[in-house]
Design an enzyme around this catalytic site. Sequence first.
Site, PDB file in Angstrom:
ATOM      1  N   THR A 175       0.862  -1.189   0.000  1.00 15.66           N
ATOM      2  CA  THR A 175       0.000   0.000   0.000  1.00 15.66           C
ATOM      3  C   THR A 175       0.896   1.235   0.000  1.00 15.66           C
ATOM      4  OG1 THR A 175      -1.844  -1.046   1.094  1.00 15.66           O
ATOM      5  CG2 THR A 175      -1.597   1.311   1.479  1.00 15.66           C
ATOM      6  N   VAL A 204     -13.547  -3.678   1.882  1.00 17.35           N
ATOM      7  CA  VAL A 204     -12.851  -2.390   1.815  1.00 17.35           C
ATOM      8  C   VAL A 204     -12.021  -2.255   3.079  1.00 17.35           C
ATOM      9  CG1 VAL A 204     -13.131   0.116   1.750  1.00 17.35           C
ATOM     10  CG2 VAL A 204     -14.688  -1.343   0.436  1.00 17.35           C
ATOM     11  N   ASP A 206      -8.887   0.007   5.408  1.00 16.74           N
ATOM     12  CA  ASP A 206      -8.828   1.304   6.080  1.00 16.74           C
ATOM     13  C   ASP A 206      -8.397   2.443   5.159  1.00 16.74           C
ATOM     14  OD1 ASP A 206      -6.305  -0.093   5.964  1.00 16.74           O
ATOM     15  OD2 ASP A 206      -5.465   1.567   7.114  1.00 16.74           O
ATOM     16  N   THR A 226      -0.698   2.060   6.903  1.00 18.49           N
ATOM     17  CA  THR A 226      -0.568   0.809   6.156  1.00 18.49           C
ATOM     18  C   THR A 226      -0.535  -0.352   7.139  1.00 18.49           C
ATOM     19  OG1 THR A 226       0.876  -0.561   4.810  1.00 18.49           O
ATOM     20  CG2 THR A 226       1.943   1.203   6.052  1.00 18.49           C
ATOM     21  N   GLY A 227      -1.218  -1.422   6.788  1.00 22.52           N
ATOM     22  CA  GLY A 227      -1.240  -2.576   7.679  1.00 22.52           C
ATOM     23  C   GLY A 227      -2.549  -3.329   7.516  1.00 22.52           C
ATOM     24  N   GLY A 229      -5.966  -3.750   7.545  1.00 25.51           N
ATOM     25  CA  GLY A 229      -6.966  -2.695   7.554  1.00 25.51           C
ATOM     26  C   GLY A 229      -8.069  -2.818   8.581  1.00 25.51           C
TER      27      GLY A 229
HETATM   28  N1  ASP Z   1      -4.257  -1.279   4.830  1.00 28.45           N
HETATM   29  C1  ASP Z   1      -4.457  -1.965   3.584  1.00 28.45           C
HETATM   30  C2  ASP Z   1      -5.790  -2.676   3.630  1.00 28.45           C
HETATM   31  O1  ASP Z   1      -6.102  -3.274   4.649  1.00 28.45           O
HETATM   32  C3  ASP Z   1      -3.398  -2.966   3.260  1.00 28.45           C
HETATM   33  C4  ASP Z   1      -1.962  -2.509   3.400  1.00 28.45           C
HETATM   34  O2  ASP Z   1      -1.691  -1.508   4.034  1.00 28.45           O
HETATM   35  O3  ASP Z   1      -1.066  -3.185   2.854  1.00 28.45           O
HETATM   36  O4  ASP Z   1      -6.489  -2.693   2.642  1.00 28.45           O
END
Ligand code: ASP
Length: 306
Positions: A175, A204, A206, A226-227, A229
């Site tokens: 992301t 969907v 975060d 990022t992480g 979600g």
């Molecule tokens: N936060 C993003 C989601 O959950 C994924 C990511 O940050 O890699 O869609």
Amino acid sequence: MNIPAIAIHGGSGTITFNPEDSELKKQYLNALNNALAEGFGMLTKGYSARESVCKAVTILEDCDLFNAGKGSVFTAKGRHEMDAAIMDGSTLKAGAVAGLRGVKNPVLVAYDLLLHTPLVMIAGEQAIEYARQKDFKFESDSYFYTQLRHDQWQQLKGNSEMKLDHSGEGAKFGTVGAVAVDADGNVAAATSTGGMTNKTWGRVGDSPLIGAGTYANNKTCAISCTGHGEYFIRGVVAYDVSCLMEYAGMSLKQATDMVIHQKLQKMEGEGGLIAVDPLGNISMPFNTEGMYRGMKNKTDSFTQIL
Ligand code: ASP
């Protein structure tokens, strides 16, 4: 005060390639440096924070190393469904899109909503229709395809697991996001993602949700997360950082560290964020093994993975 300033991320997670001697590492860092240089270049030419974060995220969307735009992960149905958001801290205006298919740069559609409509968020088929009517660039499925993301999907396909990214070369990353403060002290944040590999049912994350994965407010800071979600949504992470600054008087560092290292950690949520305040302070905490990230102001510039 050290403004203007910009920070970017290219995702957080576990690293499985050798980060010290990998050619891939070089490619990632080059891509981050490009986006930083472009975004910071705009800030020094007097463009606004919101224009600069939009530009930086567009560049990262166009790079297939990241899970956003070109190179987005595969859903359970083998498609690419992309989410993005942008917020301007000087007006609290925001734009967000979810479940876009075929659109080359989802963040540009989000920015268009911010600029030209009273809406904040649109999703699915009608959001795609909006992008078509506004003449945004569309690409075929092959443009978004990468072998790496396809392999990641094949490993998960058929089971109900959904992953941040994958567990082969390159690891759980992807992301993208940018936060900036411009010469006038206005802050902005933008985030773009393909979401999580093997996601189902129009899931969907975060990233496009204002207050969860993206938030900006001149009173406090601009944040892109990022992480995993679902944890960031339940923790209302980006807005929580802003609230700790606004109502509890914390500094940017105190607030971001508390949310990532205490609150999110307790929930067992994995990830990180980038944040900048109107004075140009930058914080980039993460509770994963690494986070692709970088920052640039007049005196400092770096990109890092671990
Ligand atoms: N936060 C993003 C989601 O959950 C994924 C990511 O940050 O890699 O869609």
